[in-house]
Design a protein around this motif. Structure first.
Motif, PDB file in Angstrom:
ATOM      1  N   LEU A   1       3.570  66.044 -37.990  1.00  0.00           N
ATOM      2  CA  LEU A   1       3.727  64.789 -38.731  1.00  0.00           C
ATOM      3  C   LEU A   1       3.106  64.911 -40.127  1.00  0.00           C
ATOM      4  O   LEU A   1       3.695  64.474 -41.123  1.00  0.00           O
ATOM      5  CB  LEU A   1       3.073  63.634 -37.968  1.00  0.00           C
ATOM      6  N   ALA A   2       1.926  65.517 -40.208  1.00  0.00           N
ATOM      7  CA  ALA A   2       1.242  65.694 -41.494  1.00  0.00           C
ATOM      8  C   ALA A   2       2.060  66.560 -42.440  1.00  0.00           C
ATOM      9  O   ALA A   2       2.116  66.298 -43.648  1.00  0.00           O
ATOM     10  CB  ALA A   2      -0.139  66.301 -41.277  1.00  0.00           C
ATOM     11  N   GLU A   3       2.700  67.593 -41.893  1.00  0.00           N
ATOM     12  CA  GLU A   3       3.537  68.472 -42.719  1.00  0.00           C
ATOM     13  C   GLU A   3       4.709  67.721 -43.341  1.00  0.00           C
ATOM     14  O   GLU A   3       5.238  68.119 -44.377  1.00  0.00           O
ATOM     15  CB  GLU A   3       4.066  69.637 -41.880  1.00  0.00           C
ATOM     16  N   HIS A   4       5.103  66.620 -42.713  1.00  0.00           N
ATOM     17  CA  HIS A   4       6.205  65.805 -43.235  1.00  0.00           C
ATOM     18  C   HIS A   4       5.728  64.528 -43.904  1.00  0.00           C
ATOM     19  O   HIS A   4       6.515  63.634 -44.197  1.00  0.00           O
ATOM     20  CB  HIS A   4       7.183  65.472 -42.101  1.00  0.00           C
ATOM     21  N   GLY A   5       4.413  64.417 -44.127  1.00  0.00           N
ATOM     22  CA  GLY A   5       3.888  63.288 -44.891  1.00  0.00           C
ATOM     23  C   GLY A   5       3.507  62.070 -44.078  1.00  0.00           C
ATOM     24  O   GLY A   5       3.343  60.983 -44.639  1.00  0.00           O
ATOM     25  N   TYR A   6       3.345  62.240 -42.760  1.00  0.00           N
ATOM     26  CA  TYR A   6       2.956  61.109 -41.918  1.00  0.00           C
ATOM     27  C   TYR A   6       1.562  61.332 -41.354  1.00  0.00           C
ATOM     28  O   TYR A   6       1.255  62.405 -40.857  1.00  0.00           O
ATOM     29  CB  TYR A   6       3.942  60.942 -40.753  1.00  0.00           C
ATOM     30  N   GLY A   7       0.752  60.288 -41.431  1.00  0.00           N
ATOM     31  CA  GLY A   7      -0.620  60.399 -40.941  1.00  0.00           C
ATOM     32  C   GLY A   7      -0.760  59.920 -39.507  1.00  0.00           C
ATOM     33  O   GLY A   7      -0.078  58.991 -39.078  1.00  0.00           O
ATOM     34  N   ALA A   8      -1.626  60.583 -38.749  1.00  0.00           N
ATOM     35  CA  ALA A   8      -1.937  60.182 -37.373  1.00  0.00           C
ATOM     36  C   ALA A   8      -3.390  60.542 -37.092  1.00  0.00           C
ATOM     37  O   ALA A   8      -3.937  61.460 -37.706  1.00  0.00           O
ATOM     38  CB  ALA A   8      -1.008  60.888 -36.391  1.00  0.00           C
ATOM     39  N   ASP A   9      -4.012  59.815 -36.200  1.00  0.00           N
ATOM     40  CA  ASP A   9      -5.409  60.060 -35.838  1.00  0.00           C
ATOM     41  C   ASP A   9      -5.531  60.275 -34.335  1.00  0.00           C
ATOM     42  O   ASP A   9      -4.801  59.654 -33.545  1.00  0.00           O
ATOM     43  CB  ASP A   9      -6.300  58.877 -36.246  1.00  0.00           C
ATOM     44  N   ILE A  10      -6.466  61.135 -33.949  1.00  0.00           N
ATOM     45  CA  ILE A  10      -6.743  61.391 -32.537  1.00  0.00           C
ATOM     46  C   ILE A  10      -8.210  61.058 -32.273  1.00  0.00           C
ATOM     47  O   ILE A  10      -9.094  61.548 -32.969  1.00  0.00           O
ATOM     48  CB  ILE A  10      -6.464  62.863 -32.169  1.00  0.00           C
ATOM     49  N   VAL A  11      -8.451  60.213 -31.275  1.00  0.00           N
ATOM     50  CA  VAL A  11      -9.804  59.831 -30.889  1.00  0.00           C
ATOM     51  C   VAL A  11     -10.032  60.233 -29.434  1.00  0.00           C
ATOM     52  O   VAL A  11      -9.184  59.969 -28.572  1.00  0.00           O
ATOM     53  CB  VAL A  11     -10.022  58.308 -31.054  1.00  0.00           C
ATOM     54  N   ILE A  12     -11.170  60.875 -29.181  1.00  0.00           N
ATOM     55  CA  ILE A  12     -11.493  61.374 -27.842  1.00  0.00           C
ATOM     56  C   ILE A  12     -12.707  60.631 -27.297  1.00  0.00           C
ATOM     57  O   ILE A  12     -13.720  60.503 -27.980  1.00  0.00           O
ATOM     58  CB  ILE A  12     -11.796  62.886 -27.881  1.00  0.00           C
ATOM     59  N   VAL A  43      -7.909  60.043 -24.410  1.00  0.00           N
ATOM     60  CA  VAL A  43      -7.517  60.537 -25.728  1.00  0.00           C
ATOM     61  C   VAL A  43      -6.483  59.570 -26.282  1.00  0.00           C
ATOM     62  O   VAL A  43      -5.523  59.211 -25.591  1.00  0.00           O
ATOM     63  CB  VAL A  43      -6.925  61.960 -25.655  1.00  0.00           C
ATOM     64  N   THR A  44      -6.680  59.117 -27.515  1.00  0.00           N
ATOM     65  CA  THR A  44      -5.781  58.147 -28.132  1.00  0.00           C
ATOM     66  C   THR A  44      -5.182  58.710 -29.410  1.00  0.00           C
ATOM     67  O   THR A  44      -5.907  59.215 -30.270  1.00  0.00           O
ATOM     68  CB  THR A  44      -6.528  56.839 -28.468  1.00  0.00           C
ATOM     69  N   LEU A  45      -3.865  58.634 -29.520  1.00  0.00           N
ATOM     70  CA  LEU A  45      -3.156  58.973 -30.757  1.00  0.00           C
ATOM     71  C   LEU A  45      -2.755  57.676 -31.436  1.00  0.00           C
ATOM     72  O   LEU A  45      -2.050  56.856 -30.840  1.00  0.00           O
ATOM     73  CB  LEU A  45      -1.918  59.819 -30.463  1.00  0.00           C
ATOM     74  N   SER A  46      -3.219  57.462 -32.670  1.00  0.00           N
ATOM     75  CA  SER A  46      -2.829  56.290 -33.454  1.00  0.00           C
ATOM     76  C   SER A  46      -1.865  56.746 -34.539  1.00  0.00           C
ATOM     77  O   SER A  46      -2.128  57.725 -35.235  1.00  0.00           O
ATOM     78  CB  SER A  46      -4.051  55.633 -34.097  1.00  0.00           C
ATOM     79  N   PHE A  47      -0.761  56.013 -34.684  1.00  0.00           N
ATOM     80  CA  PHE A  47       0.305  56.433 -35.609  1.00  0.00           C
ATOM     81  C   PHE A  47       0.988  55.205 -36.195  1.00  0.00           C
ATOM     82  O   PHE A  47       1.553  54.396 -35.472  1.00  0.00           O
ATOM     83  CB  PHE A  47       1.312  57.311 -34.862  1.00  0.00           C
ATOM     84  N   SER A  48       0.924  55.057 -37.524  1.00  0.00           N
ATOM     85  CA  SER A  48       1.506  53.877 -38.168  1.00  0.00           C
ATOM     86  C   SER A  48       3.002  54.008 -38.390  1.00  0.00           C
ATOM     87  O   SER A  48       3.720  53.015 -38.443  1.00  0.00           O
ATOM     88  CB  SER A  48       0.824  53.621 -39.513  1.00  0.00           C
ATOM     89  N   GLY A  49       3.490  55.252 -38.535  1.00  0.00           N
ATOM     90  CA  GLY A  49       4.897  55.462 -38.851  1.00  0.00           C
ATOM     91  C   GLY A  49       5.193  55.359 -40.334  1.00  0.00           C
ATOM     92  O   GLY A  49       6.331  55.510 -40.767  1.00  0.00           O
ATOM     93  N   SER A  50       4.158  55.098 -41.132  1.00  0.00           N
ATOM     94  CA  SER A  50       4.329  54.974 -42.583  1.00  0.00           C
ATOM     95  C   SER A  50       4.213  56.338 -43.255  1.00  0.00           C
ATOM     96  O   SER A  50       3.331  57.129 -42.920  1.00  0.00           O
ATOM     97  CB  SER A  50       3.273  54.036 -43.161  1.00  0.00           C
ATOM     98  N   HIS A  51       5.111  56.603 -44.188  1.00  0.00           N
ATOM     99  CA  HIS A  51       5.093  57.863 -44.929  1.00  0.00           C
ATOM    100  C   HIS A  51       4.096  57.758 -46.081  1.00  0.00           C
ATOM    101  O   HIS A  51       3.870  56.673 -46.622  1.00  0.00           O
ATOM    102  CB  HIS A  51       6.492  58.175 -45.463  1.00  0.00           C
ATOM    103  N   SER A  52       3.514  58.884 -46.443  1.00  0.00           N
ATOM    104  CA  SER A  52       2.525  58.876 -47.528  1.00  0.00           C
ATOM    105  C   SER A  52       3.131  58.457 -48.856  1.00  0.00           C
ATOM    106  O   SER A  52       2.432  58.014 -49.758  1.00  0.00           O
ATOM    107  CB  SER A  52       1.894  60.261 -47.665  1.00  0.00           C
ATOM    108  N   SER A  53       4.468  58.552 -48.989  1.00  0.00           N
ATOM    109  CA  SER A  53       5.121  58.154 -50.236  1.00  0.00           C
ATOM    110  C   SER A  53       5.401  56.654 -50.297  1.00  0.00           C
ATOM    111  O   SER A  53       5.807  56.132 -51.325  1.00  0.00           O
ATOM    112  CB  SER A  53       6.446  58.908 -50.391  1.00  0.00           C
TER     113      SER A  53
END
Length: 201
Positions: free
Chosen positions: A64-75, A94-104
């Protein structure tokens, strides 16, 4: 009028049927296993988090980061007293948080990132890892994971893998067609659908 077998819709239907059948088979195989004491299962589940869940989430986050999308992982972890008086710092969620918003995008929504969450967790008195995703518009039911489709073998059978000391019962993540990988893909796809379709309640 028949659809050509290479259409995206045909592939989607075929993938759904295959994944459903794999899950049912994994569930049955898991239920056939002998029960193990709670202390042993904490170690086994910690190994599954380390071998399957975290590597797959890290792969998804990196892609996702390689395509400009941010995500967070919390353990989240819990200290478990072992039979030999040692303490296991076991992963419980383990939680993955993902907004779906592009960095642009003009505005990145941190609120969406907090709302859209994929959770892998251990329920009270459960011998399995469960998963559930929660988005701004929808929540899934809790799905129990068995990890039989990660490979052809499973503890306590004798696998061929080289074990590490941290997770001796499970091989490293090496598949893209597993239960956990399917749930990760479904969650990300659902968030993308909500963003792309501008879906509202």
């Amino acid at each position: 009028m028949s659809l050509v077998h290479t259409t995206p819709l045909h592939k989607l239907i075929d993938e759904h049927q295959t994944r459903y059948e794999q899950y049912v088979t994994a569930q049955q195989k898991s239920h056939d296993q002998d029960s193990t004491d709670t202390i042993q299962w904490h170690s086994v589940l910690n190994g599954q988090f380390l071998s399957y869940v975290l590597p797959q989430l890290e792969q998804a986050k990196t892609l996702l980061a390689e395509h400009g999308y941010g995500a967070d992982i919390v353990i989240k972890r819990k200290a478990i007293q072992q039979g030999d008086d040692s303490v296991l710092d076991a992963i419980t969620q383990v939680t993955l948080s993902f907004s779906g918003s592009h960095s642009s995008d003009a505005v990145l929504s941190s609120q969406n990132s907090e709302t859209n969450r994929l959770l892998f967790f251990i329920s009270e008195h459960s011998h399995y890892i469960s998963a559930r995703y929660i988005t701004a518009l929808a929540s899934s039911e809790v799905q129990v994971l068995y990890f039989y489709d990660e490979s052809g073998r499973y503890y306590p059978q004798a696998p061929h893998w080289h074990y590490g000391s941290e997770h001796p019962h499970h091989p490293p993540c090496n598949t893209y067609s597993s239960e956990s990988q399917s749930i990760i893909s479904d969650f990300i796809n659902l968030v993308f659908l909500q963003v792309r379709g501008k879906l509202t309640t």
